[in-house]
Design an enzyme around this catalytic site. Structure first.
Site, PDB file in Angstrom:
ATOM      1  N   ARG A 107     -18.605 -14.620 -31.802  1.00 46.28           N
ATOM      2  CA  ARG A 107     -17.417 -15.220 -31.185  1.00 46.28           C
ATOM      3  C   ARG A 107     -16.828 -14.273 -30.148  1.00 46.28           C
ATOM      4  O   ARG A 107     -16.564 -13.114 -30.426  1.00 46.28           O
ATOM      5  CB  ARG A 107     -16.359 -15.545 -32.227  1.00 46.28           C
ATOM      6  CG  ARG A 107     -15.172 -16.269 -31.588  1.00 46.28           C
ATOM      7  CD  ARG A 107     -14.341 -16.990 -32.570  1.00 46.28           C
ATOM      8  NE  ARG A 107     -13.314 -17.756 -31.868  1.00 46.28           N
ATOM      9  CZ  ARG A 107     -12.308 -18.344 -32.466  1.00 46.28           C
ATOM     10  NH1 ARG A 107     -12.197 -18.281 -33.771  1.00 46.28           N
ATOM     11  NH2 ARG A 107     -11.422 -19.015 -31.762  1.00 46.28           N
TER      12      ARG A 107
ATOM     13  N   ARG B 211     -17.706 -22.895 -31.104  1.00 39.46           N
ATOM     14  CA  ARG B 211     -17.666 -21.489 -31.508  1.00 39.46           C
ATOM     15  C   ARG B 211     -18.705 -21.240 -32.587  1.00 39.46           C
ATOM     16  O   ARG B 211     -18.984 -22.116 -33.404  1.00 39.46           O
ATOM     17  CB  ARG B 211     -16.292 -21.075 -31.977  1.00 39.46           C
ATOM     18  CG  ARG B 211     -15.806 -21.863 -33.148  1.00 39.46           C
ATOM     19  CD  ARG B 211     -14.329 -21.874 -33.301  1.00 39.46           C
ATOM     20  NE  ARG B 211     -13.733 -22.476 -32.123  1.00 39.46           N
ATOM     21  CZ  ARG B 211     -12.457 -22.452 -31.836  1.00 39.46           C
ATOM     22  NH1 ARG B 211     -11.636 -21.879 -32.642  1.00 39.46           N
ATOM     23  NH2 ARG B 211     -11.992 -23.017 -30.762  1.00 39.46           N
TER      24      ARG B 211
ATOM     25  N   ASP C 294     -15.459 -19.402 -36.824  1.00 31.48           N
ATOM     26  CA  ASP C 294     -14.001 -19.411 -36.789  1.00 31.48           C
ATOM     27  C   ASP C 294     -13.515 -19.180 -38.217  1.00 31.48           C
ATOM     28  O   ASP C 294     -13.961 -19.864 -39.142  1.00 31.48           O
ATOM     29  CB  ASP C 294     -13.504 -20.762 -36.263  1.00 31.48           C
ATOM     30  CG  ASP C 294     -11.999 -20.816 -36.100  1.00 31.48           C
ATOM     31  OD1 ASP C 294     -11.392 -19.780 -35.783  1.00 31.48           O
ATOM     32  OD2 ASP C 294     -11.420 -21.906 -36.282  1.00 31.48           O
TER      33      ASP C 294
ATOM     34  N   ASP D  76      -9.877 -18.940 -40.081  1.00 35.41           N
ATOM     35  CA  ASP D  76      -8.422 -19.060 -39.982  1.00 35.41           C
ATOM     36  C   ASP D  76      -7.775 -18.653 -41.294  1.00 35.41           C
ATOM     37  O   ASP D  76      -8.241 -19.035 -42.369  1.00 35.41           O
ATOM     38  CB  ASP D  76      -8.008 -20.503 -39.670  1.00 35.41           C
ATOM     39  CG  ASP D  76      -8.322 -20.931 -38.253  1.00 35.41           C
ATOM     40  OD1 ASP D  76      -8.390 -20.058 -37.367  1.00 35.41           O
ATOM     41  OD2 ASP D  76      -8.504 -22.142 -38.030  1.00 35.41           O
TER      42      ASP D  76
END
Length: 188
Positions: A87, A98, A101, A103
């Site tokens: 990334r 992407r 990811d 989060d």
């Protein structure tokens, strides 16, 4: 110990690895970051916001970090893992494709709203691709209140577009995450 909930996603290959292989690598690395980590099944979902891209593979992780760990420390760790798996935030389209990811959805009871970090994640309750895997692993936890909040939010969304690919064990069962060392490579 502070309980954290992470959402993981991938819809691009990197260095010859498929999105599922990238998620597997992220799981190996996160197992060294989170104490008592539990990982959800993997779900295939259509992209939100920027829809002209490949479907995403999503999952969730729940576990604990040491009391001295700050959300900013965890963010640095997760962004390093993302970067190690291809990334590059400087070259991507917001909400676009992407390779990986990660989060931070929840970090204990902490609430943060800075330009770099918002906790709870501000869009968690509009994302079935986070809620479904999170509910799956939160069902094993003692936090009924959060699980019930997520279920209520999910009831307002269209979760029909989420396809369960398989359980963690079915997809990654051969992986011995206990033999993984901190740098993300398997020990001999």
């Amino acid at each position: 110990m502070i309980r954290v909930l992470l959402g993981l996603g991938s819809n691009r290959t990197f260095s010859g690895k498929t999105p599922l292989e990238l998620l597997r690598g992220a799981v190996e690395r996160l197992n060294n970051v989170l104490e008592g980590a539990k990982f959800s099944s993997v779900y295939k979902t259509r992209a939100m916001y920027v829809e002209d891209q490949d479907d995403f593979y999503n999952m969730a992780a729940v576990g604990f970090v040491a009391d001295g760990t700050t959300p900013e420390n965890l963010l640095k760790i997760t962004q390093k893992i993302e970067a190690d798996f291809g990334r590059d935030r400087t070259k991507e389209i917001r909400f676009g494709p992407r390779s990986l990811d990660i989060d931070i959805e929840l970090f204990g009871d902490i609430k943060i709203d800075t330009p770099d970090l918002q906790i709870p994640h501000p869009r968690v309750k509009e994302r079935a691709f986070v809620l479904v895997p999170a509910i799956e692993i939160l069902a094993e936890s003692s936090d009924k209140k959060i699980r019930d909040e997520f279920k209520s939010a999910l009831a307002l969304l269209n979760a029909a577009e989420i396809e369960k690919l398989g359980s963690f064990d079915d997809l990654f069962g051969e992986m011995n995450i206990n033999q993984v060392v901190r740098n993300g490579t398997e020990s001999k």
